[in-house]
Scaffold this motif. Sequence first.
Motif, mmCIF file in Angstrom:
data_model
loop_
_atom_site.group_PDB
_atom_site.id
_atom_site.type_symbol
_atom_site.label_atom_id
_atom_site.label_comp_id
_atom_site.label_asym_id
_atom_site.label_seq_id
_atom_site.Cartn_x
_atom_site.Cartn_y
_atom_site.Cartn_z
ATOM 1 N N GLY A 125 -8.970 1.248 -4.283
ATOM 2 C CA GLY A 125 -10.426 1.283 -4.480
ATOM 3 C C GLY A 125 -11.134 2.160 -3.464
ATOM 4 N N LEU A 126 -10.696 2.102 -2.210
ATOM 5 C CA LEU A 126 -11.279 2.960 -1.165
ATOM 6 C C LEU A 126 -11.020 4.434 -1.471
ATOM 7 N N CYS A 127 -9.799 4.727 -1.944
ATOM 8 C CA CYS A 127 -9.455 6.112 -2.301
ATOM 9 C C CYS A 127 -10.240 6.563 -3.529
ATOM 10 N N LEU A 128 -10.435 5.657 -4.496
ATOM 11 C CA LEU A 128 -11.227 5.990 -5.675
ATOM 12 C C LEU A 128 -12.663 6.339 -5.284
ATOM 13 N N THR B 87 0.838 -1.203 0.000
ATOM 14 C CA THR B 87 0.000 0.000 0.000
ATOM 15 C C THR B 87 0.869 1.246 0.000
ATOM 16 N N ILE B 88 1.928 1.234 0.828
ATOM 17 C CA ILE B 88 2.851 2.371 0.876
ATOM 18 C C ILE B 88 3.510 2.556 -0.487
ATOM 19 N N LYS B 89 3.963 1.448 -1.071
ATOM 20 C CA LYS B 89 4.630 1.523 -2.385
ATOM 21 C C LYS B 89 3.696 2.137 -3.424
ATOM 22 N N THR B 90 2.445 1.680 -3.452
ATOM 23 C CA THR B 90 1.499 2.167 -4.447
ATOM 24 C C THR B 90 1.198 3.649 -4.255
ATOM 25 N N LEU B 91 1.058 4.076 -3.016
ATOM 26 C CA LEU B 91 0.828 5.505 -2.762
ATOM 27 C C LEU B 91 2.021 6.339 -3.191
ATOM 28 N N MET B 92 3.226 5.802 -2.986
ATOM 29 C CA MET B 92 4.417 6.523 -3.445
ATOM 30 C C MET B 92 4.444 6.611 -4.968
ATOM 31 N N ILE B 93 4.021 5.529 -5.645
ATOM 32 C CA ILE B 93 3.919 5.554 -7.109
ATOM 33 C C ILE B 93 2.935 6.639 -7.545
ATOM 34 N N MET B 94 1.752 6.644 -6.918
ATOM 35 C CA MET B 94 0.719 7.628 -7.273
ATOM 36 C C MET B 94 1.228 9.053 -7.060
ATOM 37 N N ASN B 95 1.886 9.269 -5.936
ATOM 38 C CA ASN B 95 2.396 10.600 -5.630
ATOM 39 C C ASN B 95 3.484 11.010 -6.630
ATOM 40 N N TRP B 96 4.347 10.046 -6.995
ATOM 41 C CA TRP B 96 5.413 10.337 -7.952
ATOM 42 C C TRP B 96 4.835 10.692 -9.322
ATOM 43 N N VAL B 97 3.840 9.909 -9.767
ATOM 44 C CA VAL B 97 3.191 10.182 -11.059
ATOM 45 C C VAL B 97 2.532 11.559 -11.035
ATOM 46 N N LEU C 79 -4.535 12.546 -2.795
ATOM 47 C CA LEU C 79 -5.276 13.462 -1.916
ATOM 48 C C LEU C 79 -6.249 12.704 -1.022
ATOM 49 N N ALA C 80 -6.954 11.719 -1.603
ATOM 50 C CA ALA C 80 -7.933 10.950 -0.829
ATOM 51 C C ALA C 80 -7.257 10.152 0.274
ATOM 52 N N SER C 81 -6.018 9.706 0.024
ATOM 53 C CA SER C 81 -5.323 8.858 1.006
ATOM 54 C C SER C 81 -5.073 9.584 2.325
ATOM 55 N N ARG C 82 -5.136 10.904 2.310
ATOM 56 C CA ARG C 82 -4.923 11.672 3.552
ATOM 57 C C ARG C 82 -6.060 11.473 4.548
ATOM 58 N N SER C 83 -7.247 11.102 4.031
ATOM 59 C CA SER C 83 -8.397 10.945 4.924
ATOM 60 C C SER C 83 -8.963 9.528 4.959
ATOM 61 N N VAL C 84 -8.448 8.630 4.081
ATOM 62 C CA VAL C 84 -8.950 7.243 4.051
ATOM 63 C C VAL C 84 -8.040 6.369 4.908
ATOM 64 N N PRO C 85 -8.594 5.718 5.949
ATOM 65 C CA PRO C 85 -7.757 4.857 6.811
ATOM 66 C C PRO C 85 -7.077 3.750 6.006
ATOM 67 N N MET C 86 -5.825 3.490 6.336
ATOM 68 C CA MET C 86 -5.001 2.529 5.599
ATOM 69 C C MET C 86 -5.445 1.093 5.855
ATOM 70 N N VAL C 87 -5.469 0.284 4.779
ATOM 71 C CA VAL C 87 -5.594 -1.172 4.899
ATOM 72 C C VAL C 87 -4.402 -1.773 4.152
ATOM 73 N N PRO C 88 -3.938 -2.959 4.539
ATOM 74 C CA PRO C 88 -2.713 -3.514 3.948
ATOM 75 C C PRO C 88 -2.877 -4.074 2.541
ATOM 76 N N LEU C 89 -4.097 -4.142 2.014
ATOM 77 C CA LEU C 89 -4.333 -4.663 0.667
ATOM 78 C C LEU C 89 -4.291 -3.494 -0.311
ATOM 79 N N GLU C 90 -3.205 -3.396 -1.076
ATOM 80 C CA GLU C 90 -2.981 -2.182 -1.856
ATOM 81 C C GLU C 90 -4.049 -1.927 -2.916
#
Length: 204
Positions: free
Chosen positions: A141-144, A27-37, A125-136
Amino acid sequence: GLALGYRSGDHGDIIQMDFVDSYQNLTIKTLMIMNWVATFCPNASHAMKVDADIFVNVYLLVEVLRGYPTKGFITGSVIRDGRPRRDPKSRWYVSEEAYPDSYFPPYVSGAGYVFSTDVARKVSLASRSVPMVPLEDVYVGLCLRAAGVSPVYAQSFLALRNLFEVRHLAYDRCAFAARVIVNGFKPAELLSIWEDFSVNRLTC
């Protein structure tokens, strides 16, 4: 790429982040990818997230990208009936405390998916308010859902076939020519498949 002896200095295109690269940290890796893009690719029309064991048919990918919307769009193999696993021994365990609902919102399989680059910013942006789950893929999908973006199932209209094949299929040149991704290959297998596919796909 590292398993093939690929070095960052070869092309300057490997990005390294400071965290433990484990399954639980995807999940952390994917968020870093999204932020980098979102930060460095704002003028690209689309980006693709793909696992390391995936065959990617770049030729078909480029073809289908021409027909994809460039705003508010994400596509892949959409899972609409996902439910949290409550068994603590499961690799995909999610506690009720982490996620109390009985179903997940629609999400795209993390094996590989394509998105318009504005979606990367929306997810970040959504990840700042969506509680983290370990399934990336579930977390994306939760952020979407929070961002008001609905994932679209990538399907061939000529044959009702998923273009993003999340099952493993034995290599068949013409079957692979009709799919954007196929799942589950070792690095040496990918090299061997590409050697044949890149030259002989046009015979299909």
